[in-house]
Design an enzyme around this catalytic site. Structure first.
Site, PDB file in Angstrom:
ATOM      1  CG  ASP A  97      -7.128  -5.149   5.807  1.00 53.38           C
ATOM      2  OD1 ASP A  97      -6.640  -5.048   6.950  1.00 53.38           O
ATOM      3  OD2 ASP A  97      -7.800  -4.250   5.273  1.00 53.38           O
ATOM      4  N   PRO A 139      -3.948 -11.706  10.461  1.00 52.93           N
ATOM      5  CG  PRO A 139      -2.130 -12.145  11.856  1.00 52.93           C
ATOM      6  CD  PRO A 139      -2.604 -12.309  10.436  1.00 52.93           C
ATOM      7  CG  ASP A 140      -6.966  -6.114  13.612  1.00 46.23           C
ATOM      8  OD1 ASP A 140      -6.108  -5.484  14.267  1.00 46.23           O
ATOM      9  OD2 ASP A 140      -7.909  -5.570  13.005  1.00 46.23           O
ATOM     10  CB  ILE A 141      -1.054  -6.353  14.564  1.00 48.86           C
ATOM     11  CG1 ILE A 141      -0.539  -7.251  13.438  1.00 48.86           C
ATOM     12  CG2 ILE A 141       0.014  -6.114  15.621  1.00 48.86           C
ATOM     13  CD1 ILE A 141       0.464  -6.589  12.514  1.00 48.86           C
ATOM     14  CG  ASN A 186      -0.207  -0.110   2.500  1.00 50.44           C
ATOM     15  OD1 ASN A 186       0.567   0.782   2.835  1.00 50.44           O
ATOM     16  ND2 ASN A 186      -0.390  -1.201   3.229  1.00 50.44           N
ATOM     17  CE  LYS A 233      -9.414  -2.818  13.673  1.00 49.55           C
ATOM     18  NZ  LYS A 233      -8.185  -2.801  12.888  1.00 49.55           N
ATOM     19  CG  PHE A 280      -3.082   5.763  13.193  1.00 51.33           C
ATOM     20  CD1 PHE A 280      -2.411   5.534  14.375  1.00 51.33           C
ATOM     21  CD2 PHE A 280      -2.919   6.983  12.555  1.00 51.33           C
ATOM     22  CE1 PHE A 280      -1.580   6.501  14.927  1.00 51.33           C
ATOM     23  CE2 PHE A 280      -2.093   7.955  13.089  1.00 51.33           C
ATOM     24  CZ  PHE A 280      -1.428   7.721  14.279  1.00 51.33           C
ATOM     25  CE  LYS A 288     -11.745   0.715  10.487  1.00 55.95           C
ATOM     26  NZ  LYS A 288     -10.939   1.348   9.443  1.00 55.95           N
TER      27      LYS A 288
HETATM   28  N1  CTP Z   1      -4.306  -3.041  11.851  1.00 50.94           N
HETATM   29  C1  CTP Z   1      -3.555  -4.074  12.404  1.00 50.94           C
HETATM   30  N2  CTP Z   1      -3.546  -5.288  11.814  1.00 50.94           N
HETATM   31  C2  CTP Z   1      -4.273  -5.522  10.691  1.00 50.94           C
HETATM   32  C3  CTP Z   1      -5.047  -4.480  10.137  1.00 50.94           C
HETATM   33  C4  CTP Z   1      -5.046  -3.257  10.724  1.00 50.94           C
HETATM   34  O1  CTP Z   1      -2.895  -3.851  13.423  1.00 50.94           O
HETATM   35  N3  CTP Z   1      -4.238  -6.729  10.145  1.00 50.94           N
HETATM   36  C5  CTP Z   1      -4.347  -1.745  12.534  1.00 50.94           C
HETATM   37  C6  CTP Z   1      -3.694  -0.595  11.831  1.00 50.94           C
HETATM   38  O2  CTP Z   1      -2.341  -0.453  12.222  1.00 50.94           O
HETATM   39  C7  CTP Z   1      -4.541   0.595  12.303  1.00 50.94           C
HETATM   40  C8  CTP Z   1      -5.909   0.012  12.515  1.00 50.94           C
HETATM   41  O3  CTP Z   1      -5.712  -1.387  12.641  1.00 50.94           O
HETATM   42  O4  CTP Z   1      -4.096   1.068  13.557  1.00 50.94           O
HETATM   43  C9  CTP Z   1      -6.929   0.297  11.479  1.00 50.94           C
HETATM   44  O5  CTP Z   1      -6.674  -0.333  10.313  1.00 50.94           O
HETATM   45  P1  CTP Z   1      -7.701  -0.328   9.073  1.00 50.94           P
HETATM   46  O6  CTP Z   1      -7.056  -1.086   7.987  1.00 50.94           O
HETATM   47  O7  CTP Z   1      -8.161   1.057   8.793  1.00 50.94           O
HETATM   48  O8  CTP Z   1      -8.941  -1.055   9.695  1.00 50.94           O
HETATM   49  P2  CTP Z   1      -9.583  -2.416   9.401  1.00 50.94           P
HETATM   50  O9  CTP Z   1     -10.053  -2.886  10.724  1.00 50.94           O
HETATM   51  O10 CTP Z   1      -8.645  -3.283   8.647  1.00 50.94           O
HETATM   52  O11 CTP Z   1     -10.867  -2.061   8.586  1.00 50.94           O
HETATM   53  P3  CTP Z   1     -11.100  -1.680   7.041  1.00 50.94           P
HETATM   54  O12 CTP Z   1      -9.814  -1.979   6.285  1.00 50.94           O
HETATM   55  O13 CTP Z   1     -12.221  -2.543   6.682  1.00 50.94           O
HETATM   56  O14 CTP Z   1     -11.428  -0.206   7.043  1.00 50.94           O
END
Ligand code: CTP
Length: 419
Positions: A284, A310-312, A215, A346, A328, A342
Site C-alpha cells: 500500500d 496507486p491502487d492498481i 509481504n 473500488k 481479492f 471493497k
Molecule cells: N490492490 C491493488 N493496488 C493496490 C492495493 C491493492 O491493485 N495499491 C488490489 C489487490 O491486488 C487486491 C485488492 O486490491 O485485489 C485488495 O487489496 P487490499 O490490500 O486487501 O485492500 P486495500 O484496498 O488496500 O484495503 P486495506 O489494505 O485497507 O484492507
C-alpha cells in the site's frame, strides 16, 4: 447427459470414523454421473461394510491385492489405468504416511503408485494428530507431488474435542473433485478467444540498496489462476512481483518489483484485456525517500516516511469500457462487510475474500474463500489452491458472460500515478 458422466473414480476408503459418510459421498458422486469403484482398506472394514458400499456404488468392492477372482476380472494395473481420478476419503494419518513414503503394501497404495490419474485425499483425524509435525510433513510432501489435499474442516470431532481434522462434508468433496469438469460443463473452453490479465505475488518497495518493505504473498493463488484461465482457453498475461515459484507454461509474463512498476506494466498492456484479476498483494505504501547508500544504525530511533501507492485494481475498474474486474480481499475480521465495501468502493464486478492470519491464507497450499458480486455470493471450502483456481475461473467465466448481457457498472473518475 453432462460431461461428468464419463468420469471414472476410484474411491479409496481408509479406517477412520468418517468412513460412515462414504455411502452418502458415493451417492452424490453418482448423482453427478460418475462411475465409482470402491477400494476398501482392511481397517476401513471396521467402520463401513462391503455390502452397503456395493449396493450404493453398484460395483463389487475391491479389498485385496491378492483376490484372484477380482484380479482376473480387472487386474490392479488395469484398474489404475481405468481411473480418471483416485479419491481417498477419509484419508488417515497412516495412508498419508504410506503415500508419502511410496510404500505399497496393499491394493489402494499400489493403485496410487500405478495410476497416472490425479489423486485427491480428504484427511480425517483427531486435531492433535493433524497438527503433528510428521503428519504435516507428509501433507506437504504429497501437496508438492501434486496430490490435491481437500480440507480437513475445522469443528467438533468424534473424540469429543474440536479443531481442524474433520473430513470435509460429502457435498464439499464432490464440489472440489468435480471442479475441472465444471469448467468443461460451461463449454469446452469457456474463455476461448478472451484476454485475461492477472497480477500475482508480492510487491517490494526499496528503502535503501539492501532493504525493502514487502509481504508474505507466495504468488501461488495468482499463478494457479493463470494456469486455470489458460486451460479454459484464454490468452493470459501474468504480471508478477517477485515470487519463488515457476511460471505456468503457455502464459505471457512480465516481472516487476514495486507497486508503481506493476501499475505501469498493467496499464501498458490493458487495452484488449477482457477480464482483469488482481490477485497480487500490492504494497500500500512506498518509502518517500529511497536512500542511495545503506542506512547505518547510528541513531536510536529511525522513522521512514511512507507515501501511498496507486491502487492498481481500482484504476483498472474505473477505465472507460474497461475489463470485467475481479479483486481479492485478505481480511483478518468482518470478512463480509470489508469485502462488500471493497466491491463497492473500488467499482469491481467481483471480489474473492479470505480470512488471513492464525495460519490461514498467505504462503499456504490451501485456501478457503467467499466470493461476492453485486447480485450474489458463493463460498468455497478449504481446498488446494490449484483446485480452487479451477472453481474460481469457472465462476468468473459465468459472471463475465452475464455481464456482457447486463452491463451494470458505473463510470468513476480515473486514477493517476502519484510519486
Ligand atoms: N490492490 C491493488 N493496488 C493496490 C492495493 C491493492 O491493485 N495499491 C488490489 C489487490 O491486488 C487486491 C485488492 O486490491 O485485489 C485488495 O487489496 P487490499 O490490500 O486487501 O485492500 P486495500 O484496498 O488496500 O484495503 P486495506 O489494505 O485497507 O484492507
Amino acid at each position: 447427459m453432462s460431461c461428468m458422466s464419463r468420469q471414472k473414480i476410484i474411491l479409496g476408503i481408509t479406517g477412520g470414523i468418517a468412513a460412515y459418510k462414504t455411502p452418502e459421498l458415493i451417492r452424490r458422486l453418482k448423482d453427478r454421473g460418475a462411475d465409482v469403484q470402491v477400494v476398501l482398506t482392511r481397517s476401513a472394514r471396521e467402520f463401513v461394510t462391503e455390502t452397503t458400499l456395493q449396493a450404493v456404488s453398484g460395483l463389487p468392492v475391491r479389498t485385496n491385492l491378492w483376490d484372484k477372482e477380482a484380479e482376473a476380472a480387472m487386474g490392479h494395473i488395469e484398474l489404475a489405468r481405468w481411473a480418471d481420478l483416485v479419491l481417498i476419503a477419509p484419508a488417515t494419518a497412516e495412508i498419508m504416511a504410506r503415500l508419502a513414503s511410496g510404500a505399497a503394501p496393499d491394493l489402494l497404495t499400489t493403485l496410487c503408485l500405478a495410476t497416472g490419474a490425479p489423486i485427491a485425499i480428504a484427511p480425517a483425524m483427531n486435531h492433535v494428530m493433524w497438527s503433528n509435525p510428521a503428519v504435516q510433513e507428509n501433507r506437504q510432501k504429497l501437496a508438492d507431488r501434486g496430490f490435491r489435499i481437500l480440507g480437513p474442516a475445522d469443528g467438533d470431532q468424534a473424540c469429543g474435542e474440536s479443531g481442524p481434522g474433520r473430513m470435509l462434508e460429502p457435498d464439499d468433496i464432490v464440489k472440489a473433485v468435480t471442479a475441472p469438469i465444471a469448467v468443461a460443463e460451461v463449454g469446452p473452453a469457456p474463455l476461448a478467444g478472451k484476454n485475461v490479465m492477472i497480477t500475482a505475488g508480492p510487491t517490494i518497495e526499496p528503502i535503501d540498496p539492501v532493504r525493502f518493505i514487502s509481504n508474505r504473498s507466495s504468488g501461488k493463488m495468482g499463478y494457479a489462476l493463470a494456469a486455470s484461465a489458460r486451460d479454459a482457453g484464454a490468452s493470459v498475461i501474468l504480471i508478477s512481483g517477485p515470487a519463488n515459484i515457476p511460471l505456468p507454461d503457455g502464459v505471457d509474463s512480465i516481472s516487476v518489483e514495486s507497486a508503481r512498476e506493476m501499475f505501469a506494466a498493467v496499464h501498458a498492456n490493458i487495452d484488449d484485456v477482457d477480464i482483469f484479476v488482481g490477485a497480487a498483494a500490492v504494497g500500500d505504501y512506498h518509502a518517500a525517500d529511497v536512500k542511495p547508500e545503506k542506512i547505518k544504525k547510528s541513531h536510536e530511533n529511525l522513522s521512514i516516511t511512507l507515501v501511498k501507492n496507486p491502487d492498481i485494481l481500482s484504476s483498472v475498474a474505473r477505465l472507460k469500457d474497461g475489463p470485467f474486474t475481479v479483486g481479492f480481499a485478505a481480511e483478518t475480521e468482518n470478512l463480509h462487510e470489508h469485502a462488500f465495501g471493497k466491491l463497492e468502493n473500488k467499482n469491481l464486478d467481483m471480489i474473492v475474500a479470505n480470512l488471513v492470519g492464525k495460519g490461514r491464507g498467505f504462503d499456504k497450499d490451501d485456501n478457503a474463500v467467499e466470493v461476492f458480486w453485486h447480485e450474489g455470493e458463493r463460498a468455497f471450502p478449504l481446498m488446494n489452491k490449484k483446485t480452487l483456481a479451477g472453481e474460481l475461473v469457472t465462476l468468473i467465466a459465468e459472471r463475465y458472460q452475464v455481464s456482457l448481457q447486463t452491463d451494470t457498472k458505473t463510470e468513476l473518475p480515473s486514477i493517476a500515478v502519484r510519486d
